[in-house]
Write an enzyme that holds these catalytic residues in place. Structure first.
Site, PDB file in Angstrom:
ATOM      1  N   HIS A  89       0.951  -1.095  -0.089  1.00 53.07           N
ATOM      2  CA  HIS A  89       0.088   0.153  -0.119  1.00 53.07           C
ATOM      3  C   HIS A  89       0.804   1.283  -0.121  1.00 53.07           C
ATOM      4  O   HIS A  89       1.859   1.207   0.566  1.00 53.07           O
ATOM      5  CB  HIS A  89      -0.891   0.007   1.155  1.00 53.07           C
ATOM      6  CG  HIS A  89      -1.864  -0.950   1.477  1.00 53.07           C
ATOM      7  ND1 HIS A  89      -2.013  -1.826   2.613  1.00 53.07           N
ATOM      8  CD2 HIS A  89      -2.524  -1.920   0.462  1.00 53.07           C
ATOM      9  CE1 HIS A  89      -2.789  -2.877   2.361  1.00 53.07           C
ATOM     10  NE2 HIS A  89      -3.095  -2.788   1.234  1.00 53.07           N
TER      11      HIS A  89
ATOM     12  N   ASP B 174      -6.376  -6.620  -2.132  1.00 52.24           N
ATOM     13  CA  ASP B 174      -4.912  -6.455  -2.551  1.00 52.24           C
ATOM     14  C   ASP B 174      -4.592  -7.624  -3.349  1.00 52.24           C
ATOM     15  O   ASP B 174      -3.732  -7.368  -4.077  1.00 52.24           O
ATOM     16  CB  ASP B 174      -4.225  -6.970  -1.177  1.00 52.24           C
ATOM     17  CG  ASP B 174      -4.149  -5.877  -0.054  1.00 52.24           C
ATOM     18  OD1 ASP B 174      -4.465  -4.589  -0.498  1.00 52.24           O
ATOM     19  OD2 ASP B 174      -3.715  -6.098   1.070  1.00 52.24           O
TER      20      ASP B 174
END
Length: 187
Positions: A62, A168
């Site tokens: 991230h 993700d």
């Protein structure tokens, strides 16, 4: 604190400088003056805590695009995790390079993640808990991610993740435009 340079420009592993006796030890985990002296960002606006119940849980990679790019200091406070960082700053000599290190409650190391880097943790134990300081507030419109197995970067994970969020797992292949890396050009 002892600041260890990593192979990536501006990133650090931070080791506690312990002062101890037979009772245990004392160490500073953060000092604004020491961070400034090493050229690191000394201001943080929030502290986050994550707990991953299962070994093999991956969180990341991230980051937030500018102007909300974040500096992070990540420490494992229970169990163990592998912390991976990826330089996404186009002007950096380590652009598209990655670095990973084990952080654990036992070794008490912390990772300093500069602005313009993607970041992930992969838990090496059950009930791994991380505490991290963040220099900017969460800005959902500036959030991006790199898929953990994106062939552009060839990150060598210590083990394959067994738990990963749908979000993700679904990040697209690296595309500088989608991933907003040009927003890091001035960093």
């Amino acid at each position: 604190m002892i600041f260890h340079k990593t192979p990536l420009e501006s990133a650090r592993l931070i080791e506690l400088e312990k002062r101890g006796d037979d009772r245990g030890f004392f160490a500073r985990a953060f000092c604004e003056k020491e961070f400034e002296a090493d050229g690191l960002v000394p201001r943080f606006v929030q502290v986050n805590n994550s707990l991953s119940a299962k070994k093999g849980t991956l969180r990341g990679m991230h980051y937030q695009m500018a102007p909300h790019g974040e500096v992070k200091i990540v420490r494992c406070i229970r169990g163990a995790l592998w912390d991976a960082i990826l330089d996404l700053r186009p002007q950096s000599p380590t652009y598209k390079k990655w670095f990973g290190a084990e952080l654990s409650a036992e070794n008490r190391l912390a990772m300093y993640v500069p602005r313009g880097f993607a970041h992930a943790i992969l838990t090496l134990t059950d009930d791994a808990e991380a505490l991290y300081l963040v220099s900017d507030f969460y800005a959902p419109t500036h959030e991006r991610g790199i898929r953990w197995n994106d062939p552009e970067f060839k990150i060598e994970w210590p083990t394959e993740p067994t738990e990963i969020s749908e979000k993700d797992a679904a990040w697209p292949d690296f595309d500088p435009e989608f991933h907003g890396v040009e927003s890091f050009r001035s960093l």
